[in-house]
Each structure stands twice: as structure tokens, then as C-alpha cells.
Motif scaffolding. Structure first.
Motif: not given
Length: 75
Positions: A61-63, A69-70, A74-75
Motif C-alpha cells: 500500500a505504501y509503495v 503521489y510521484t 510530474y503530470e
């Protein structure tokens, strides 16, 4: 190891006969200790397997959240 084959032969001939060793040592003497240790190991391995599930789910879940989020940055 041995400087001559004769030394190796003398060493082997000086040892106790196998039949005498067989009567002095039997695996059945150690069977219960082995089975107890094996049962303890198997129960600990099963407990570890059951306990690792929630940690793996939290990691996944964290990954996934970090990747989302990352990507949003960048979008």
C-alpha cells in the motif's frame, strides 16, 4: 593429510569396529529431541508466515501510494 597410504591404513585398522559403534550409538536415542526441535521450528516458521502478511500488505500500500503521489507531481 597422511604422508603415506600405510599411515591411513593403520589409522583405520586401529579404530573400533563398526558393529561396536553401532551398538553404542543409535538414532532412536536422539529421535525425540529431533522431533521436539523440528516441531518448535515448524510452529515458529508458521507463525512468521502468518505474521508477515499484514506487513507485506502495508508495504504494498505504501509503495502504491508513493508511486501515485510521484506520478501526480510530474503530470
Amino acid at each position: 593429510m597422511f604422508s603415506t597410504i600405510r599411515q591411513a591404513q593403520e589409522l583405520l585398522s586401529s579404530h573400533v569396529e563398526f558393529t561396536e559403534l553401532e551398538s553404542a550409538f543409535t538414532l532412536s536415542d536422539y529421535a525425540s529431541a529431533y522431533e521436539d526441535a523440528r516441531d518448535a521450528y515448524l510452529s515458529a516458521a508458521e507463525a512468521l508466515k502468518l505474521a508477515s502478511g499484514p506487513y507485506k500488505a502495508a508495504r504494498d500500500a505504501y509503495v502504491a501510494a508513493a508511486a501515485t503521489y510521484t506520478k501526480s507531481l510530474y503530470e
